[in-house]
Design an enzyme around this catalytic site. Structure first.
Site, PDB file in Angstrom:
ATOM      1  CG  ASN A 120     -35.278  12.600 -11.104  1.00 42.28           C
ATOM      2  OD1 ASN A 120     -34.489  11.659 -10.757  1.00 42.28           O
ATOM      3  ND2 ASN A 120     -34.776  13.906 -11.941  1.00 42.28           N
ATOM      4  CE1 TYR A 144     -20.385  18.645  -6.368  1.00 42.14           C
ATOM      5  CE2 TYR A 144     -22.477  18.196  -7.053  1.00 42.14           C
ATOM      6  CZ  TYR A 144     -21.430  18.206  -6.373  1.00 42.14           C
ATOM      7  OH  TYR A 144     -21.665  17.232  -5.030  1.00 42.14           O
ATOM      8  CB  SER A 195     -20.003  18.990  -2.220  1.00 42.32           C
ATOM      9  OG  SER A 195     -18.966  18.307  -2.536  1.00 42.32           O
ATOM     10  CE  LYS A 251     -24.297  19.265  -4.054  1.00 36.84           C
ATOM     11  NZ  LYS A 251     -25.606  18.808  -3.602  1.00 36.84           N
ATOM     12  CG  ASP A 266     -37.748  16.718 -11.919  1.00 36.17           C
ATOM     13  OD1 ASP A 266     -37.095  16.162 -12.760  1.00 36.17           O
ATOM     14  OD2 ASP A 266     -37.348  17.268 -11.191  1.00 36.17           O
TER      15      ASP A 266
HETATM   16  C1  WQD Z   1     -10.308  10.741  -5.527  1.00 37.29           C
HETATM   17  C2  WQD Z   1      -8.900  10.335  -5.735  1.00 37.29           C
HETATM   18  C3  WQD Z   1      -8.391  11.239  -7.924  1.00 37.29           C
HETATM   19  C4  WQD Z   1     -10.509   8.117 -10.306  1.00 37.29           C
HETATM   20  C5  WQD Z   1     -15.530  13.920  -6.155  1.00 37.29           C
HETATM   21  C6  WQD Z   1     -16.162  15.324  -6.382  1.00 37.29           C
HETATM   22  C7  WQD Z   1     -17.032  15.869  -4.959  1.00 37.29           C
HETATM   23  C8  WQD Z   1     -17.679  14.559  -4.368  1.00 37.29           C
HETATM   24  C9  WQD Z   1     -16.782  13.274  -4.168  1.00 37.29           C
HETATM   25  C10 WQD Z   1     -19.941  14.976  -4.871  1.00 37.29           C
HETATM   26  C11 WQD Z   1      -8.535  11.654  -6.462  1.00 37.29           C
HETATM   27  C12 WQD Z   1      -8.102   9.638  -8.023  1.00 37.29           C
HETATM   28  C13 WQD Z   1     -10.124   8.899  -9.200  1.00 37.29           C
HETATM   29  C14 WQD Z   1      -9.602   7.336 -11.091  1.00 37.29           C
HETATM   30  C15 WQD Z   1      -7.869   8.302  -9.639  1.00 37.29           C
HETATM   31  N1  WQD Z   1     -18.660  14.382  -4.921  1.00 37.29           N
HETATM   32  N2  WQD Z   1      -8.675   8.960  -9.136  1.00 37.29           N
HETATM   33  N3  WQD Z   1      -8.336   7.519 -10.942  1.00 37.29           N
HETATM   34  O1  WQD Z   1     -12.443  14.068  -7.050  1.00 37.29           O
HETATM   35  O2  WQD Z   1     -11.910  13.653  -4.511  1.00 37.29           O
HETATM   36  O3  WQD Z   1     -14.308  14.095  -5.554  1.00 37.29           O
HETATM   37  O4  WQD Z   1     -16.193  13.096  -5.550  1.00 37.29           O
HETATM   38  O5  WQD Z   1     -20.132  15.855  -4.135  1.00 37.29           O
HETATM   39  O6  WQD Z   1     -17.558  16.833  -5.190  1.00 37.29           O
HETATM   40  O7  WQD Z   1     -15.368  16.375  -6.933  1.00 37.29           O
HETATM   41  O8  WQD Z   1     -13.328  12.068  -5.823  1.00 37.29           O
HETATM   42  O9  WQD Z   1     -13.494   9.699  -6.418  1.00 37.29           O
HETATM   43  O10 WQD Z   1     -12.813  11.249  -8.266  1.00 37.29           O
HETATM   44  O11 WQD Z   1     -11.109  10.952  -6.655  1.00 37.29           O
HETATM   45  O12 WQD Z   1      -6.435   8.350  -9.494  1.00 37.29           O
HETATM   46  O13 WQD Z   1      -9.922   6.745 -11.904  1.00 37.29           O
HETATM   47  O14 WQD Z   1      -8.886   9.218  -6.651  1.00 37.29           O
HETATM   48  O15 WQD Z   1      -7.314  11.942  -8.667  1.00 37.29           O
HETATM   49  O16 WQD Z   1      -7.131  11.836  -6.030  1.00 37.29           O
HETATM   50  P1  WQD Z   1     -12.914  13.572  -5.977  1.00 37.29           P
HETATM   51  P2  WQD Z   1     -12.925  10.942  -6.859  1.00 37.29           P
END
Ligand code: WQD
Length: 326
Positions: free
Chosen positions: A24, A140, A116, A144, A50
């Site tokens: 979509n 989220y 995930s 899942k 969709d």
């Molecule tokens: C990674 C690390 C942050 C941004 C998420 C979802 C998960 C999956 C993958 C879908 C962490 C740090 C991040 C920033 C930072 N998505 N960080 N400054 O949270 O591990 O997982 O994305 O399936 O479901 O939860 O990924 O990339 O947000 O963070 O320090 O500006 O980078 O604290 O340690 P995350 P992320």
């Protein structure tokens, strides 16, 4: 035609499959279809629809000889899900129910589902195996978990279902062509696109959420997997389902943990620029460490991730700096 779906389309077409994409365009662009065709020199059928519209799905299943489904459609920002829970349950769960209903009606019972590592909540230890307790800390992750449960109940109701639940850890990187990559339509949530924007100069610095975690350098540790390795895992899972009925969950990661600072320095090496950063308070809901035990996928799927952190960063930088994103 989102980030994971577009890279998986490339691998499917390269493996000789015929592919029909239903999207979509809520978080992707129609132009990605032509770039996938440019990379593979194969034809891709794209339908702008969709999955919540079951009548549209029914007509698609009637008009095409579909053998299997890979289900990537859904919203995926943890923070946004906390602000808009109904939108996440409506898109992710209701959309999945419409898709599974259309599949059942058409007699298509083979599916690879994009799950995930979020379904593990806050793991007591690492590395994480597939039999770890499941829990969610946000809508989220709940969505899942619900979809995984729906698929398990389908398999219990009818032994004809062949289902692979792929629990992604942290997908990063981009296809080596630089023609497709992670292109969040809004402000990015994830680490790599944010670092890439700092490198490109459209963001002043990276705010690192916490440097007081019990980890190698105090910053968060995650299992970053190259999106092409992740895409290849989908092909292997599809092949496995030809000889495996029922439901199996697989961790799709590298089995290695990497900290935010380690990623940042790897990206500096890839782009040959300093990435300014500032430590700020922890992000609510973040956990200290999350990385996979990938032995089940390695054994069952005869698959393992091949690309390392340096290659992930080089590929992200090529994608970001070439700017082929509209
Ligand atoms: C990674 C690390 C942050 C941004 C998420 C979802 C998960 C999956 C993958 C879908 C962490 C740090 C991040 C920033 C930072 N998505 N960080 N400054 O949270 O591990 O997982 O994305 O399936 O479901 O939860 O990924 O990339 O947000 O963070 O320090 O500006 O980078 O604290 O340690 P995350 P992320």
């Amino acid at each position: 035609m989102g980030y994971i779906g577009s890279h998986t389309c490339v691998e499917l077409l390269d493996a000789g499959h015929d592919v029909i994409v239903v999207d979509n365009l809520s978080n992707s662009l129609a132009s990605v279809a032509s770039r996938i065709e440019q990379i593979t020199r194969k034809k891709l059928d794209f339908i702008n629809a969709d999955i919540r519209h079951q009548t549209v799905l029914q007509s698609i299943f009637k008009q095409h000889q579909i053998e299997a489904v890979m289900h990537f459609a859904g919203l995926k920002a943890v923070g946004e899900s906390l602000e808009q829970p109904l939108s996440y349950y409506e898109n992710n769960v209701t959309g999945s129910l419409a898709l599974f209903g259309a599949m059942l009606e058409a007699g298509v019972k083979t599916i690879v589902f994009s799950s995930s590592a979020t379904v593990y909540g806050e793991p007591a230890t690492v590395p994480i195996t597939e039999d770890f307790p499941l829990s969610a800390t946000n809508p989220y992750g709940e969505s899942k978990l619900m979809i995984e449960k729906i698929l398990r109940d389908l398999a219990i109701s009818d032994s004809g279902w062949r289902i692979a639940l792929l629990r992604y850890f942290n997908p990063v990187g981009a296809h080596e062509s630089g023609l497709i990559g992670e292109n969040p339509l809004g402000a990015p949530n994830n680490l790599l696109p944010l670092i890439a924007q700092v490198a490109e100069g459209c963001r002043d610095l990276l705010r690192i959420y916490g440097n007081d975690y019990p980890t190698v350098d105090g910053t968060g540790v995650r299992d970053y997997i190259h999106v092409v390795d992740l895409a290849c895992a989908h092909i292997k899972a599809l092949e496995k389902l030809a000889s495996q009925q029922g439901v199996v969950a697989y961790n799709i990661g590298t089995g290695q943990g990497t900290s935010v600072l380690e990623i940042l320095h790897a990206f500096e090496a890839a782009c040959q620029k300093p990435i300014p950063y500032q430590f700020v308070t922890r992000r609510p809901g973040d956990i200290a460490q999350c990385f996979a035990d990938v032995s089940l996928a390695e054994h069952d799927l005869a698959w393992r991730a091949k690309k390392g952190i340096a290659e992930m960063c080089v590929d992200v930088w090529r994608w970001q700096s070439r700017g082929v994103r509209s």
